[in-house]
Design a protein around this motif. Structure first.
Motif, mmCIF file in Angstrom:
data_model
loop_
_atom_site.group_PDB
_atom_site.id
_atom_site.type_symbol
_atom_site.label_atom_id
_atom_site.label_comp_id
_atom_site.label_asym_id
_atom_site.label_seq_id
_atom_site.Cartn_x
_atom_site.Cartn_y
_atom_site.Cartn_z
ATOM 1 N N THR A 50 0.842 -1.213 0.000
ATOM 2 C CA THR A 50 0.000 0.000 0.000
ATOM 3 C C THR A 50 0.873 1.259 0.000
ATOM 4 O O THR A 50 0.606 2.224 -0.723
ATOM 5 N N GLU A 115 -5.022 -4.367 -2.658
ATOM 6 C CA GLU A 115 -6.006 -5.375 -2.274
ATOM 7 C C GLU A 115 -6.591 -6.053 -3.527
ATOM 8 O O GLU A 115 -6.819 -7.254 -3.541
ATOM 9 N N ARG A 183 -6.701 3.917 6.725
ATOM 10 C CA ARG A 183 -5.706 2.842 6.791
ATOM 11 C C ARG A 183 -6.183 1.713 7.710
ATOM 12 O O ARG A 183 -6.798 1.955 8.741
#
Ligand code: ASP
Length: 436
Positions: A50, A115, A183
């Motif tokens: 990420t 993801e 987050r």
């Protein structure tokens, strides 16, 4: 029996971790819906995918840097695909991502790809259907998560899909714009899927064997909490205990679905069960201790304050007018104190003091900074006499001066204010008194 299983970034950081996850899922037929995070850290100074995606997107203007980041991200995924021996290529997806990044598709879109790609790998590895979260986790036109619409669309979709992978952390607005939660937001996706699929259990797999009674950075090897209620968890999370995203309990707290925090690296451990209510007596009188540093207190004194109608309201109005949120408000006969976040208060302090003088004409206003708040939380405290006595005895023995005490009316928690420099010692002293 149906379960949603969510796996955090460290559980999916490498092919080796993916294999553990595969074994866990295959060991229990009821683990039918899987919510993966993006690959996290493989070792302590590694970078989460990420964060690589945010960096990559931020460097679009610098071609060399951009290509380097994109290559690093690609390698992370290819390593996993090869390690699992899958017949899968993400080349096409990466081409789309490159184009979208260059076309400035947005930071949230960029982050969500972590993801998205991990979900494709997971679905391929397990032989489950892949459902893009953009189609089933919906945000309204202002960018706010639309719980109702999501639940309707997602439950309809899942009704015909017995086993699926739904990537965590993101969804989309009606016009297709990708939105992410804050987050750690894959925890929320797990709850959303658990609610829509009406499962019996939401397993949240991470790299610790559950919620601990106290922060392991302060207390050496603290005990794991076996069972905790949503309300207790809310108190502890609010006061800084991490493990699960703060908002993850909201979607399912009215559904009676239990969350089980489990450890991918120690699947035999039972972990922590988070429930609406339980007859299970907590092992210790207290369920957990958490705290935060960096508060300031403003103490206002005025003789006969009690008989002045509207005194508190006028004081609080000053804080509201200055956009300062209030954390706690203990009061005495002729005094009231207001606890606020120091960082929020510092630059506005003189305006607040002047405002209080104008509003209520006090005898004095005192400020104290560098304070910490510690919450001692436990459903067992209500039924046990002497709990607060024990806490204060422990603090006195540890030479900690207590600056404030506030017991919530639910008797679920006692909040104690101490100086920042006493914070660790206070938590250790309370832990050692109750947990043996
Ligand atoms: N990958 C996202 C993050 O690092 C979301 C998540 O893992 O839950 O915050």
């Amino acid at each position: 029996m149906k379960k949603v299983v969510k796996f955090g970034g460290s559980s999916l950081a490498s092919a080796e971790q993916f294999k553990k996850v595969g074994d866990i899922i295959r060991a229990d037929e009821s683990r039918v819906y899987v919510v993966p995070s993006a690959p996290g850290k493989r070792f302590s100074d590694d970078t989460k995918v990420t964060d690589l995606l945010y960096k990559c997107y931020g460097s679009v203007a610098d071609e060399v840097k951009f290509e380097k980041y994109l290559e690093t991200i690609k390698e992370r995924y290819n390593e996993i695909i090869e390690g699992l021996g899958l017949d899968l290529s993400l080349d096409k997806e990466f081409e789309v991502i490159r184009k979208d990044f260059l076309a400035k598709a947005g930071r949230e879109y960029a982050a969500s790809r972590g993801e998205f790609l991990n979900g494709i790998i997971m679905a391929n590895y397990l032989g489950y259907e892949f459902i893009d979260a953009a189609e089933v986790v919906l945000f309204d036109s202002t960018g706010k998560f639309d719980a109702e619409k999501t639940n309707a669309v997602l439950s309809k979709r899942l009704a015909n899909v017995p086993k699926a992978v739904i990537p965590g952390f993101y969804g989309a607005m009606e016009d297709g714009t990708i939105k992410t939660f804050s987050r750690g937001g894959s925890d929320l996706t797990g709850s959303i899927v658990a609610k829509a699929a009406r499962v019996d259990m939401y397993e949240n797999w991470t790299d610790v064997s559950g919620f601990m009674v106290a922060d392991p950075r302060i207390v050496n090897s603290p005990k794991v909490i076996e069972a905790i209620t949503y309300k207790e968890l809310r108190e502890l999370s609010y006061m800084g205990a991490t493990v699960l995203h703060e908002d993850a309990i909201f979607p399912i707290s009215k559904e009676g679905i239990a969350i089980n925090i489990r450890n991918t690296n120690a699947p035999e451990d039972k972990g922590t069960l988070i429930v609406e209510a339980t007859c299970r007596q907590p092992k210790y009188v207290i369920t957990g201790i958490a705290g935060k540093q960096g508060f300031a207190s403003i103490t206002i004194e005025k003789a006969m304050m009690n008989s002045e109608i509207g005194f508190c309201r006028k004081v609080l109005q000053v804080f509201e007018d200055n956009h300062i949120s209030i954390e706690h408000m203990p009061s005495g006969i002729d005094t009231m104190s207001v606890f606020v976040h120091q960082s929020e208060f510092e630059e506005k302090e003189q305006r607040v003091i002047a405002g209080i003088h104008q509003a209520v004409n006090p005898d004095s206003v005192d400020l104290e900074s560098d304070l910490a708040l510690i919450a001692v939380v436990g459903r067992g405290m209500k039924a046990k006499r002497g709990t607060s006595g024990k806490i204060f005895d422990a603090l006195a023995q540890a030479h900690v001066n207590v600056r404030m005490i506030d017991q919530g009316s639910s008797e679920l928690n006692i909040v104690i204010g101490v100086r920042n420099h006493d914070f660790d010692n206070a938590i250790k002293a309370i832990y050692n008194t109750f947990v043996k």
